[in-house]
Design a protein around this motif. Structure first.
Motif, PDB file in Angstrom:
ATOM      1  N   GLU A 234      38.574  47.327  50.355  1.00 11.49           N
ATOM      2  CA  GLU A 234      39.008  45.924  50.436  1.00 11.49           C
ATOM      3  C   GLU A 234      37.890  45.050  51.007  1.00 11.49           C
ATOM      4  O   GLU A 234      37.593  43.972  50.474  1.00 11.49           O
ATOM      5  CB  GLU A 234      40.264  45.804  51.287  1.00 11.49           C
ATOM      6  CG  GLU A 234      40.724  44.372  51.539  1.00 11.49           C
ATOM      7  CD  GLU A 234      41.002  43.595  50.264  1.00 11.49           C
ATOM      8  OE1 GLU A 234      40.725  42.363  50.240  1.00 11.49           O
ATOM      9  OE2 GLU A 234      41.493  44.195  49.280  1.00 11.49           O
ATOM     10  N   LEU A 235      37.278  45.499  52.079  1.00 10.45           N
ATOM     11  CA  LEU A 235      36.148  44.757  52.651  1.00 10.45           C
ATOM     12  C   LEU A 235      35.015  44.660  51.651  1.00 10.45           C
ATOM     13  O   LEU A 235      34.421  43.588  51.451  1.00 10.45           O
ATOM     14  CB  LEU A 235      35.674  45.432  53.931  1.00 10.45           C
ATOM     15  CG  LEU A 235      34.395  44.868  54.562  1.00 10.45           C
ATOM     16  CD1 LEU A 235      34.577  43.405  54.954  1.00 10.45           C
ATOM     17  CD2 LEU A 235      33.979  45.697  55.775  1.00 10.45           C
ATOM     18  N   ASP A 236      34.700  45.762  50.988  1.00 11.28           N
ATOM     19  CA  ASP A 236      33.593  45.776  50.033  1.00 11.28           C
ATOM     20  C   ASP A 236      33.788  44.739  48.930  1.00 11.28           C
ATOM     21  O   ASP A 236      32.878  43.969  48.604  1.00 11.28           O
ATOM     22  CB  ASP A 236      33.442  47.165  49.403  1.00 11.28           C
ATOM     23  CG  ASP A 236      32.968  48.217  50.394  1.00 11.28           C
ATOM     24  OD1 ASP A 236      32.455  47.844  51.466  1.00 11.28           O
ATOM     25  OD2 ASP A 236      33.124  49.418  50.096  1.00 11.28           O
ATOM     26  N   LEU A 237      34.974  44.713  48.348  1.00 13.22           N
ATOM     27  CA  LEU A 237      35.220  43.786  47.249  1.00 13.22           C
ATOM     28  C   LEU A 237      35.279  42.342  47.724  1.00 13.22           C
ATOM     29  O   LEU A 237      35.044  41.406  46.945  1.00 13.22           O
ATOM     30  CB  LEU A 237      36.518  44.154  46.531  1.00 13.22           C
ATOM     31  CG  LEU A 237      36.493  45.509  45.804  1.00 13.22           C
ATOM     32  CD1 LEU A 237      37.843  45.777  45.141  1.00 13.22           C
ATOM     33  CD2 LEU A 237      35.372  45.566  44.765  1.00 13.22           C
ATOM     34  N   ARG A 262      41.792  44.761  37.598  1.00 10.27           N
ATOM     35  CA  ARG A 262      41.469  43.404  37.183  1.00 10.27           C
ATOM     36  C   ARG A 262      40.472  42.745  38.136  1.00 10.27           C
ATOM     37  O   ARG A 262      39.533  42.068  37.707  1.00 10.27           O
ATOM     38  CB  ARG A 262      42.740  42.554  37.081  1.00 10.27           C
ATOM     39  CG  ARG A 262      42.455  41.128  36.625  1.00 10.27           C
ATOM     40  CD  ARG A 262      43.728  40.357  36.282  1.00 10.27           C
ATOM     41  NE  ARG A 262      43.413  39.000  35.872  1.00 10.27           N
ATOM     42  CZ  ARG A 262      42.962  38.660  34.662  1.00 10.27           C
ATOM     43  NH1 ARG A 262      42.772  39.593  33.744  1.00 10.27           N
ATOM     44  NH2 ARG A 262      42.716  37.399  34.364  1.00 10.27           N
ATOM     45  N   ARG A 263      40.684  42.958  39.417  1.00 13.62           N
ATOM     46  CA  ARG A 263      39.780  42.352  40.399  1.00 13.62           C
ATOM     47  C   ARG A 263      38.348  42.842  40.217  1.00 13.62           C
ATOM     48  O   ARG A 263      37.402  42.061  40.253  1.00 13.62           O
ATOM     49  CB  ARG A 263      40.271  42.672  41.810  1.00 13.62           C
ATOM     50  CG  ARG A 263      39.472  42.007  42.916  1.00 13.62           C
ATOM     51  CD  ARG A 263      40.031  42.402  44.269  1.00 13.62           C
ATOM     52  NE  ARG A 263      39.375  41.700  45.355  1.00 13.62           N
ATOM     53  CZ  ARG A 263      39.585  41.974  46.641  1.00 13.62           C
ATOM     54  NH1 ARG A 263      40.463  42.919  46.972  1.00 13.62           N
ATOM     55  NH2 ARG A 263      38.941  41.305  47.579  1.00 13.62           N
ATOM     56  N   ASN A 268      32.846  42.089  37.729  1.00 11.46           N
ATOM     57  CA  ASN A 268      31.868  42.887  36.990  1.00 11.46           C
ATOM     58  C   ASN A 268      31.222  43.919  37.911  1.00 11.46           C
ATOM     59  O   ASN A 268      30.013  44.151  37.882  1.00 11.46           O
ATOM     60  CB  ASN A 268      30.794  42.012  36.346  1.00 11.46           C
ATOM     61  CG  ASN A 268      31.102  41.714  34.888  1.00 11.46           C
ATOM     62  OD1 ASN A 268      30.759  42.481  33.990  1.00 11.46           O
ATOM     63  ND2 ASN A 268      31.786  40.601  34.670  1.00 11.46           N
ATOM     64  N   THR A 269      32.058  44.537  38.719  1.00 10.99           N
ATOM     65  CA  THR A 269      31.568  45.496  39.716  1.00 10.99           C
ATOM     66  C   THR A 269      31.056  46.769  39.053  1.00 10.99           C
ATOM     67  O   THR A 269      31.684  47.311  38.147  1.00 10.99           O
ATOM     68  CB  THR A 269      32.701  45.863  40.690  1.00 10.99           C
ATOM     69  OG1 THR A 269      33.164  44.681  41.330  1.00 10.99           O
ATOM     70  CG2 THR A 269      32.213  46.858  41.747  1.00 10.99           C
TER      71      THR A 269
END
Length: 338
Positions: A234-237, A262-263, A268-269
């Motif tokens: 969560e922090l990373d994204l 979707r996130r 475009n991770t």
């Protein structure tokens, strides 16, 4: 010679100090008089039988170490005798690693150690430094090699900067010109990450870590070297830029990874999962050359003053060295050879 062996998987108590004949190098191999052996979590996992097949009746553990070549096999330049070297993946696919007074490895796994680097530095390279190099060279629009300036204008986040891989990520990224942020869990670890060279250190247990990182990098982070994906996703994204890269080398804590598809699509991770055993020779050779160049530049020092405390054990206390790793000791665990 004195060597540590185990014949069955299990806890540290399966490790045994024994006497064995000094091995002779075969064709394409060198024999190294080991000065210092490095212990990594992968060594603990192999001994415990966690995801590692036990392919030999008796195993001398440890992938990493440093020492001096004292004999060479057929096809190896005899001029290498007397050469100081650092070792990597010494026990990969072989029954004997560096937890012994002498070890035999393929010649390419014994890398010349720059003159100004001590054996402690050499023994702390291997798995941590090569993993860190891989983590920093997998971005879609990033470099495939590291050198001064290679990561200029990039922002790198080293999760767990007080760990051995996180420490190497900080040092290599700083050497390559990146702005380096590290996340840690305590003030003591914050001091170590800063000593390693992190420009900014964020204690994720204090305040809003994502906001603190975004204040440093408003456009987001280019590359995250991640040690605990499930816990930190969560922090990373929240701080990763569009088309940013998550380089994942571990999932400490074992928190299940729940992915919002979707996130990550919108961002475009790029997720790059990595392990050295299957990285391939081209990747490893590039990492070896770049890491050695960084060592020659003095960019990978070890010790508490440089962010990586050294915890030392004699060979006959190898089991205690393993217990230190398993208990989460902060720093690099080394075994000194007699």
């Amino acid at each position: 010679m004195k060597t540590i062996v185990y014949r069955d998987n299990g806890g540290p108590e399966v490790l045994e100090l024994v006497e064995r004949d000094v091995p002779a190098p075969g064709a394409g191999e060198v024999r190294v008089r080991v000065a210092v052996s490095g212990v990594n979590p992968t060594d603990v996992q192999a001994r415990a039988g966690m995801g590692h097949a036990k392919n030999f009746p008796e195993i001398t553990p440890h992938h990493d170490g440093a020492g001096t070549i004292d004999a060479v096999g057929e096809g190896v330049d005899p001029g290498r005798v007397g050469q100081r070297v650092w070792l990597f993946m010494a026990a990969a696919g072989r029954p004997a690693g560096t937890a012994a007074e002498y070890t035999v490895v393929p010649a390419e796994r014994a890398v010349p150690l720059p003159d100004d680097a001590g054996f402690d530095v050499g023994a702390a390279l291997g798995v941590p430094a090569l993993t860190a190099h891989r983590a920093l060279t997998v971005a879609e629009d990033g470099p495939r090699r590291l050198a001064p300036g290679a990561l200029k204008d990039k922002v790198v986040l080293a999760a767990g900067g007080a760990g051995a891989v996180g420490h190497a990520v900080i040092q290599l990224a700083r050497w390559a010109g990146a702005t380096v942020i590290s996340t840690v869990s305590s003030p003591g670890k914050a001091r170590l990450a800063a000593a390693a060279g992190a420009h900014h250190v964020v204690n994720y247990r204090e305040g809003d870590a994502a906001a603190a990182i975004r204040e440093i990098a408003p456009d987001g982070v280019d590359v995250i070297a991640e040690v605990a994906l499930g816990a930190n996703l969560e922090l990373d994204l929240s701080v990763l830029r569009f088309r940013g890269t998550l380089s994942v080398y571990a999932n400490q804590g074992g928190v299940p990874v729940e992915l919002d598809v979707r996130r990550t699509m919108v961002l475009n991770t790029r997720f790059q999962f990595l392990v050295l055993y299957t990285a391939g020779p081209e990747v490893l050779n590039a990492a070896i050359e770049d890491v050695t160049a960084a060592v020659a530049d003095g960019a990978l020092p070890v010790g508490e003053d440089h962010g990586l405390p050294l915890l030392r054990f004699p060979l006959d206390r190898a089991a205690d060295a393993y217990r230190a790793v398993e208990s989460g000791a902060v720093g690099k665990v080394l075994v000194d050879l007699p």
